[in-house]
Write an enzyme that holds these catalytic residues in place. Sequence first.
Site, PDB file in Angstrom:
ATOM      1  N   ARG A  28      16.162  21.091 -26.262  1.00 59.97           N
ATOM      2  CA  ARG A  28      15.610  22.030 -26.667  1.00 59.97           C
ATOM      3  C   ARG A  28      16.495  23.254 -25.431  1.00 59.97           C
ATOM      4  NH1 ARG A  28       9.278  22.658 -24.840  1.00 59.97           N
ATOM      5  NH2 ARG A  28       9.582  23.850 -25.562  1.00 59.97           N
ATOM      6  N   LEU A  45       6.689  12.674 -23.785  1.00 60.70           N
ATOM      7  CA  LEU A  45       7.278  13.411 -25.276  1.00 60.70           C
ATOM      8  C   LEU A  45       6.289  15.269 -24.960  1.00 60.70           C
ATOM      9  CD1 LEU A  45       6.820  12.251 -28.590  1.00 60.70           C
ATOM     10  CD2 LEU A  45       8.769  12.068 -27.889  1.00 60.70           C
ATOM     11  N   ASP A  46       7.350  16.155 -24.911  1.00 61.19           N
ATOM     12  CA  ASP A  46       6.229  17.310 -24.647  1.00 61.19           C
ATOM     13  C   ASP A  46       5.289  17.748 -25.627  1.00 61.19           C
ATOM     14  OD1 ASP A  46       8.495  18.039 -22.929  1.00 61.19           O
ATOM     15  OD2 ASP A  46       9.938  19.606 -24.185  1.00 61.19           O
ATOM     16  N   ARG A  47       4.443  18.572 -25.272  1.00 56.95           N
ATOM     17  CA  ARG A  47       2.959  18.223 -26.243  1.00 56.95           C
ATOM     18  C   ARG A  47       2.993  19.035 -27.980  1.00 56.95           C
ATOM     19  NH1 ARG A  47      -2.116  22.278 -23.925  1.00 56.95           N
ATOM     20  NH2 ARG A  47      -3.688  21.895 -25.924  1.00 56.95           N
TER      21      ARG A  47
END
Length: 337
Positions: free
Chosen positions: A268, A154-156
């Site tokens: 995103r 997962l993205d930070r």
Amino acid sequence: MKHIIEGKLPQERTQNPASVAVRLIEVDEDGAGQRLDNFLMRHLKGVPKTHVYRIIRSGEVRINKGRCQADSRVQIGDVVRVPPVRISDKVQEKAERPAPPREFPILFEDDHLIAIDKPAGVAVHGGSGVSFGVIEQLRQARPQAKFLELVHRLDRETSGILLVAKKRSALTKLQDQFRERETGKTYLALVSGAWPANKKVIDAPLHKYLLPDGERRVRVTTPDDPDGMKSLTLVKVRSQHAPRPMQGLPAMSLLEVTIKTGRTHQIRVHLSSQGYGIVGDDKYGDFALNKRLPKQGLNRMFLHAWRLQFNHPATEERIEVRAELPQELVEFVCEKA
């Protein structure tokens, strides 16, 4: 299908730094069937690959006292001799200053895997300027665990469900499901603007590139782009929120976003490409709006991995895990309702 929503937070434990001394390692079920080079890299973290291949070629590595090759397969019960290795100062410093142990809220756990609820702002692993992440902290908190590996990422800035395998067999089976798109991954995202209810599918290829400073970015590209990766996103409106002029906030939409492909920054970029950037997204969002958000109580990107469906790696039972919205996101969206 088994539904799992709530979890618990286990006690934290500590771990001593791993030894880099000479070892005779007996292969267990998690290592059985691995190539020798991959087996060694798992046990010699931080040692350059070139050095791993060098000690194999020199004959310093032995399987059951016999010479071997990099592509030799180790089997359960084999004894692998690992010679002394020299590690860099950076790796040594990291071993002497390990990641602080930390457990994370658990949504599901058994002998094969863990589903945790990752907080926003925490990387899943170290690298790119981050000294440690979820997996390093989890290993430190569970020194008795022989095997802990990330199934996916997962993205930070993204919170929510993250799977960690406790057995190599579980890791490979779960990763196969992600690769073959057999999992169901749904996120909750708050976007700027009133998302049209009839816009339900985004089918646009994505292209990865680097900025001059080396930072990674992604953009929508054309179908004839040889470097474009097919990317499919499904969108469902959960709720619409009227503008709040006094707070400088536009109309917003809370979306359930299901990705059929797992590309970098897919949600995103896809949402932004339609003119509806995710609230708080510092790469693809509305930068002017983002500056106003902290005063309204939002200090992060509003993207959360909410629901994940997969087949259990041992039983094949269909599992559905849910991580409900973190409190800071609930409070922000309720205030805007």
